[in-house]
Scaffold this motif. Structure first.
Motif, PDB file in Angstrom:
ATOM      1  N   GLY A  60       0.818  -1.206   0.000  1.00 42.44           N
ATOM      2  CA  GLY A  60       0.000   0.000   0.000  1.00 42.44           C
ATOM      3  C   GLY A  60       0.843   1.243   0.000  1.00 42.44           C
ATOM      4  N   GLY A  61       0.174   2.376   0.106  1.00 45.46           N
ATOM      5  CA  GLY A  61       0.846   3.667   0.206  1.00 45.46           C
ATOM      6  C   GLY A  61       0.681   4.193   1.619  1.00 45.46           C
ATOM      7  N   TYR A  62       1.775   4.302   2.350  1.00 44.39           N
ATOM      8  CA  TYR A  62       1.779   4.769   3.740  1.00 44.39           C
ATOM      9  C   TYR A  62       1.795   6.295   3.744  1.00 44.39           C
ATOM     10  CZ  TYR A  62       3.375   5.061   8.631  1.00 44.39           C
ATOM     11  OH  TYR A  62       3.497   5.325   9.979  1.00 44.39           O
ATOM     12  N   VAL A  63       0.733   6.883   4.252  1.00 51.42           N
ATOM     13  CA  VAL A  63       0.598   8.341   4.275  1.00 51.42           C
ATOM     14  C   VAL A  63       1.587   8.918   5.279  1.00 51.42           C
ATOM     15  CG1 VAL A  63      -0.973  10.272   4.685  1.00 51.42           C
ATOM     16  CG2 VAL A  63      -1.828   8.176   3.613  1.00 51.42           C
ATOM     17  N   THR A  64       2.343   9.942   4.837  1.00 56.03           N
ATOM     18  CA  THR A  64       3.420  10.475   5.681  1.00 56.03           C
ATOM     19  C   THR A  64       3.259  11.935   6.081  1.00 56.03           C
ATOM     20  OG1 THR A  64       4.727  11.010   3.713  1.00 56.03           O
ATOM     21  CG2 THR A  64       5.126   8.854   4.753  1.00 56.03           C
ATOM     22  N   GLY A  68      -0.848  14.335   2.025  1.00 59.45           N
ATOM     23  CA  GLY A  68      -1.203  13.029   1.475  1.00 59.45           C
ATOM     24  C   GLY A  68      -0.072  12.306   0.790  1.00 59.45           C
ATOM     25  N   SER A  69       1.168  12.805   0.939  1.00 60.72           N
ATOM     26  CA  SER A  69       2.320  12.102   0.370  1.00 60.72           C
ATOM     27  C   SER A  69       2.371  10.688   0.931  1.00 60.72           C
ATOM     28  CB  SER A  69       3.621  12.821   0.727  1.00 60.72           C
ATOM     29  OG  SER A  69       3.631  14.119   0.196  1.00 60.72           O
ATOM     30  N   THR A  70       2.820   9.736   0.097  1.00 64.27           N
ATOM     31  CA  THR A  70       2.896   8.352   0.544  1.00 64.27           C
ATOM     32  C   THR A  70       4.271   7.752   0.277  1.00 64.27           C
ATOM     33  OG1 THR A  70       2.067   7.469  -1.558  1.00 64.27           O
ATOM     34  CG2 THR A  70       0.419   7.944   0.153  1.00 64.27           C
ATOM     35  N   ALA A  71       4.563   6.716   1.051  1.00 60.24           N
ATOM     36  CA  ALA A  71       5.751   5.885   0.844  1.00 60.24           C
ATOM     37  C   ALA A  71       5.250   4.470   0.608  1.00 60.24           C
ATOM     38  CB  ALA A  71       6.658   5.936   2.065  1.00 60.24           C
ATOM     39  N   ALA A  72       5.835   3.776  -0.362  1.00 57.34           N
ATOM     40  CA  ALA A  72       5.421   2.404  -0.656  1.00 57.34           C
ATOM     41  C   ALA A  72       5.797   1.488   0.500  1.00 57.34           C
ATOM     42  CB  ALA A  72       6.084   1.923  -1.942  1.00 57.34           C
ATOM     43  N   ILE A  73       4.835   0.650   0.927  1.00 62.04           N
ATOM     44  CA  ILE A  73       5.099  -0.354   1.951  1.00 62.04           C
ATOM     45  C   ILE A  73       4.619  -1.700   1.440  1.00 62.04           C
ATOM     46  CG2 ILE A  73       5.051   1.229   3.912  1.00 62.04           C
ATOM     47  CD1 ILE A  73       2.167   0.258   4.479  1.00 62.04           C
ATOM     48  N   LEU A  97      -4.215  -5.849   2.362  1.00 63.28           N
ATOM     49  CA  LEU A  97      -3.037  -5.470   3.139  1.00 63.28           C
ATOM     50  C   LEU A  97      -3.315  -5.885   4.579  1.00 63.28           C
ATOM     51  CD1 LEU A  97      -0.375  -3.852   3.640  1.00 63.28           C
ATOM     52  CD2 LEU A  97      -1.814  -1.823   3.875  1.00 63.28           C
ATOM     53  N   ARG A  98      -2.444  -6.708   5.155  1.00 64.10           N
ATOM     54  CA  ARG A  98      -2.615  -7.181   6.531  1.00 64.10           C
ATOM     55  C   ARG A  98      -1.405  -6.756   7.343  1.00 64.10           C
ATOM     56  NH1 ARG A  98      -6.636 -11.259   6.614  1.00 64.10           N
ATOM     57  NH2 ARG A  98      -7.167 -11.919   4.506  1.00 64.10           N
ATOM     58  N   PHE A  99      -1.679  -6.162   8.515  1.00 69.05           N
ATOM     59  CA  PHE A  99      -0.571  -5.763   9.375  1.00 69.05           C
ATOM     60  C   PHE A  99      -0.995  -5.747  10.830  1.00 69.05           C
ATOM     61  CE2 PHE A  99      -2.602  -1.776   8.151  1.00 69.05           C
ATOM     62  CZ  PHE A  99      -2.596  -1.014   9.295  1.00 69.05           C
ATOM     63  N   ILE A 100       0.017  -5.768  11.688  1.00 63.17           N
ATOM     64  CA  ILE A 100      -0.174  -5.640  13.135  1.00 63.17           C
ATOM     65  C   ILE A 100       0.339  -4.262  13.532  1.00 63.17           C
ATOM     66  CG2 ILE A 100       0.501  -6.476  15.422  1.00 63.17           C
ATOM     67  CD1 ILE A 100      -1.244  -8.474  13.991  1.00 63.17           C
ATOM     68  N   SER A 101      -0.471  -3.556  14.309  1.00 62.74           N
ATOM     69  CA  SER A 101      -0.115  -2.236  14.832  1.00 62.74           C
ATOM     70  C   SER A 101       0.130  -2.365  16.332  1.00 62.74           C
ATOM     71  CB  SER A 101      -1.265  -1.266  14.566  1.00 62.74           C
ATOM     72  OG  SER A 101      -1.133  -0.089  15.330  1.00 62.74           O
ATOM     73  N   VAL A 102       1.214  -1.751  16.788  1.00 63.54           N
ATOM     74  CA  VAL A 102       1.496  -1.673  18.226  1.00 63.54           C
ATOM     75  C   VAL A 102       1.526  -0.194  18.587  1.00 63.54           C
ATOM     76  CG1 VAL A 102       3.094  -2.206  20.094  1.00 63.54           C
ATOM     77  CG2 VAL A 102       2.864  -3.792  18.169  1.00 63.54           C
ATOM     78  N   VAL A 103       0.521   0.244  19.326  1.00 63.82           N
ATOM     79  CA  VAL A 103       0.436   1.636  19.769  1.00 63.82           C
ATOM     80  C   VAL A 103       0.873   1.676  21.230  1.00 63.82           C
ATOM     81  CG1 VAL A 103      -1.079   3.613  20.124  1.00 63.82           C
ATOM     82  CG2 VAL A 103      -1.466   2.088  18.184  1.00 63.82           C
ATOM     83  N   SER A 104       1.887   2.512  21.491  1.00 63.00           N
ATOM     84  CA  SER A 104       2.349   2.594  22.877  1.00 63.00           C
ATOM     85  C   SER A 104       2.615   4.056  23.258  1.00 63.00           C
ATOM     86  CB  SER A 104       3.599   1.751  23.078  1.00 63.00           C
ATOM     87  OG  SER A 104       4.665   2.255  22.294  1.00 63.00           O
TER      88      SER A 104
END
Length: 114
Positions: A60-64, A68-73, A97-104
């Motif tokens: 996907g495109g990771y918004v940075t 709305g600029s993106t980086a390819a992930i 797109l499947r991912f695990i998020s860790v918010v701390s």
């Protein structure tokens, strides 16, 4: 419990992607995400914490930033949004797109960028 079978938490939706909490403590919240083709997670920040994503499959495109600029992930990447950094994702591919998020910490807060 210290071992969590994440595969039981990935939920697909035809609407907005589902935030499926795997576990939550005051130190961190672990979330499983499935972003189907054409879906997005809107740009946002965590004012009091960090959000780290481990990409398991898809791309996907990771918004940075606010514009709305993106980086390819893609699978195998780890991406980090430090305190207050804008992030989100757009799945413009033809596979989920499947991912695990860790918010701390667990109470990092959430602020939608609009």
């Amino acid at each position: 419990m210290r071992v969590f079978p994440s595969s039981k938490h990935f939920e697909e939706s035809d609407g907005e992607p589902i935030r499926s909490v795997i576990a939550s403590t005051k130190e961190a919240t672990l979330v499983a995400w499935v972003v189907k083709p054409g879906q997005k997670i809107a740009p946002h920040t965590h004012p009091h914490g960090q959000d780290t994503w481990t990409i398991l499959s898809g791309s996907g495109g990771y918004v940075t930033d606010r514009s709305g600029s993106t980086a390819a992930i893609s699978a195998g990447d780890v991406v980090v949004a430090r305190v207050g950094e804008i992030h989100g994702v757009i799945n413009s591919s033809n596979v989920p797109l499947r991912f695990i998020s860790v918010v701390s910490p667990g109470e990092a807060g959430y602020k939608l960028i609009g």
